[in-house]
Design an enzyme around this catalytic site. Structure first.
Site, PDB file in Angstrom:
ATOM      1  N   HIS A  14      28.329   7.507  -7.470  1.00  0.00           N
ATOM      2  CA  HIS A  14      28.113   6.514  -6.418  1.00  0.00           C
ATOM      3  C   HIS A  14      28.164   7.130  -5.017  1.00  0.00           C
ATOM      4  O   HIS A  14      28.793   6.594  -4.103  1.00  0.00           O
ATOM      5  CB  HIS A  14      29.115   5.368  -6.529  1.00  0.00           C
ATOM      6  CG  HIS A  14      28.976   4.579  -7.791  1.00  0.00           C
ATOM      7  ND1 HIS A  14      27.791   3.979  -8.168  1.00  0.00           N
ATOM      8  CD2 HIS A  14      29.860   4.300  -8.775  1.00  0.00           C
ATOM      9  CE1 HIS A  14      27.955   3.358  -9.322  1.00  0.00           C
ATOM     10  NE2 HIS A  14      29.197   3.544  -9.727  1.00  0.00           N
ATOM     11  N   LYS A  51     -13.699   2.380   8.282  1.00  0.00           N
ATOM     12  CA  LYS A  51     -13.973   1.040   8.812  1.00  0.00           C
ATOM     13  C   LYS A  51     -15.170   0.417   8.104  1.00  0.00           C
ATOM     14  O   LYS A  51     -15.174  -0.783   7.817  1.00  0.00           O
ATOM     15  CB  LYS A  51     -14.231   1.125  10.315  1.00  0.00           C
ATOM     16  CG  LYS A  51     -14.564  -0.218  10.949  1.00  0.00           C
ATOM     17  CD  LYS A  51     -14.668  -0.127  12.459  1.00  0.00           C
ATOM     18  CE  LYS A  51     -14.965  -1.500  13.069  1.00  0.00           C
ATOM     19  NZ  LYS A  51     -14.957  -1.464  14.543  1.00  0.00           N
TER      20      LYS A  51
END
Length: 510
Positions: free
Chosen positions: A267, A133
């Site tokens: 695929h 922070k």
């Protein structure tokens, strides 16, 4: 200048402490970290001595003190904060190096809930979040992998906002992942894995060149260390689409233990599979099913690619080849293939990480489920519902076909003959269409599928699929059963003397 060092993973912490000492930092520390530092001649001060507040509750409270968190959180650029710190006797802490109690390792090792609870870190995340922070003034480090770079930056006077911002992001990722593991574990233990919240946490391995299409960005992430530890690139770079096809190929190829299976995927669906006595025989057989679709596909070899097998593979075009291992002689065979991408997993056969849960993105969220698996008993205990019993070879083929069908897009059917996939129909909107499409393609390729077996991942709703199978000479079928017309399906199979088995378990794969 002060640095607080309190780490669970003590890798290279002595090096880090020694270098900080040389740079003029006073070091604060706790517990085992303090012992290691002192044992290596680093004059660190114990946090409880610094705060004049002893550790409490068997170490549950060590660093939760205003002199620690005030020293991290006060805003250096704000005069009022500086005055408050001065009045309270709070000195600035400029570096916070913390990583957390080994919660993940603990739940993998034991089910002792008391021990698990004690491995939930409280002070560590609080220190990390406080430092993150206040990254405008404080440098936070959560991984031993960053020590060398941090020391280099400090020596070069590059402890700048950009560096602290980068480390801040890593810090919040570290605590977020930690909390996600805890929350998911508690939901697994007490809510069957489906709590009010579910968290997906993974580490980025690499960016892909692009996503499914060139206009989309893409990256690959990993749970734990599966890719970074095991997935070894020998040539080329896997794309976004390559990774999804690789995943499918690996799931299929590893479904048969250490047997010499060969899988070809295009695929997302298999277009070739065989399980013969050798990898060479399996490769040659796997190509038979659909050599046209195999062009440019993904080849998964459940074993070691030697020079002889490499020469066979070399005569065809595969975009991706993955194996347990690829020998140096085999690599030389592929040297002139500019477009091929080669990968190995570093063992004598392939393996894949089986995650406990599976999820799929939908707009606005995702759906979550337990991962589907085919259990051996489903096939071993499949109920013979026909008059005719399958012979030994047919049962072997049914096992292969059934395992393949569970990993083929629904609606699907898979035909196997002599341990080789000879036809496949997948992703169709009706099961009879899948049956007919597979047979039609096999006929176009002039494949003899008479005597093959058939597997379906879900029940046949009508007898028309049985009739189509009979027209191709199919000798045995396995499916889950459960249709309101099961009796008609069974009667149809008996009329054609087809062996029919019901597994009782559906394996939709959408």
């Amino acid at each position: 200048m002060k640095a607080l060092l309190s780490v669970s993973d003590k890798s290279n912490i002595v090096f880090f402490g020694q270098e900080l000492l040389k740079l003029g930092y006073d070091i604060l520390s706790t517990g085992g970290t303090l012992e290691i530092l002192k044992a290596n001649g680093i004059p660190a001060q114990e946090v409880s001595e610094y705060t004049q507040s002893p550790e409490l509750f068997d170490g549950r409270i060590k660093t939760l003190h205003p002199k620690i968190h005030g020293g991290i959180l006060f805003r250096r650029h704000q005069p009022s904060d500086c005055q408050v710190a001065k009045n309270a006797g709070i000195q600035g802490i400029d570096i916070v190096c913390v990583n957390l109690y080994p919660f993940k390792q603990t739940i993998q090792r034991t089910q002792d809930f008391d021990e698990i609870i004690e491995n939930i870190d409280i002070g560590g995340p609080t220190l990390i979040r406080a430092a993150a922070k206040n990254f405008a003034s404080v440098l936070v480090i959560t991984s031993p992998n960053d020590y060398e770079n941090i020391i280099k930056s400090l020596k070069e006077n590059k402890n700048n906002l950009e560096l602290r911002q980068q480390m801040m992001i890593q810090a919040f990722e570290h605590t977020a992942a930690y909390d996600a593991i805890i929350a998911n574990y508690m939901n697994q233990r007490f809510n069957g894995g489906f709590g009010a919240q579910h968290f997906i946490s993974a580490k980025k391995v690499a960016m892909t060149k692009y996503g499914e299409n060139p206009h989309q960005k893409g990256a690959i992430y990993e749970f734990e260390d599966y890719f970074s530890q095991h997935f070894k690139c020998l040539k080329g770079e896997a794309s976004f689409n390559n990774h999804t096809d690789l995943n499918q190929a690996l799931k299929i190829a590893t479904n048969f233990g250490d047997k010499p299976a060969i899988t070809i995927v295009k695929h997302g669906n298999p277009c070739g599979f065989a399980l013969k006595d050798s990898l060479m025989s399996s490769f040659q057989a796997a190509l038979m099913c659909d050599p046209i679709s195999a062009y440019g596909g993904v080849l998964a070899v459940n074993g070691i690619i030697d020079k002889a097998l490499a020469e066979q593979i070399h005569s065809h075009y595969f975009e991706i080849v993955i194996a347990g291992r690829i020998t140096e002689q085999a690599l030389q065979v592929f040297a002139d293939k500019k477009r091929i991408k080669l990968f190995e997993l570093g063992k004598d056969w392939l393996f894949v990480k089986h995650d406990a849960y599976d999820f799929k993105h939908i707009e606005g969220g995702f759906v979550l489920q337990e991962t589907d698996k085919v259990c051996s008993k489903e096939i071993l205990n499949a109920k013979q519902v026909s008059k005719r019993k399958a012979n030994e070879q047919e049962m072997q083929d049914l096992n292969i076909a059934y395992r393949l069908a569970a990993l083929v897009k629904s609606n699907c059917v898979v035909y196997v003959k002599n341990s080789t996939m000879v036809a496949i129909g997948m992703g169709m909107t009706s099961r009879v269409d899948a049956t007919k499409a597979a047979l039609r393609k096999a006929q176009e390729l002039e494949l003899d599928i008479s005597g093959a077996v058939l597997a379906s991942e879900a029940f046949f709703p009508f007898k028309d699929s049985i009739e189509a199978a009979n027209s191709a000479g199919i000798s045995a079928i396995i499916e889950p059963g459960g249709s309101i017309r099961d009796n008609e399906v069974i009667e149809s199979a008996d009329s054609f003397e087809i062996a029919l088995y019901f597994s009782g378990v559906r394996h939709f794969y959408h």
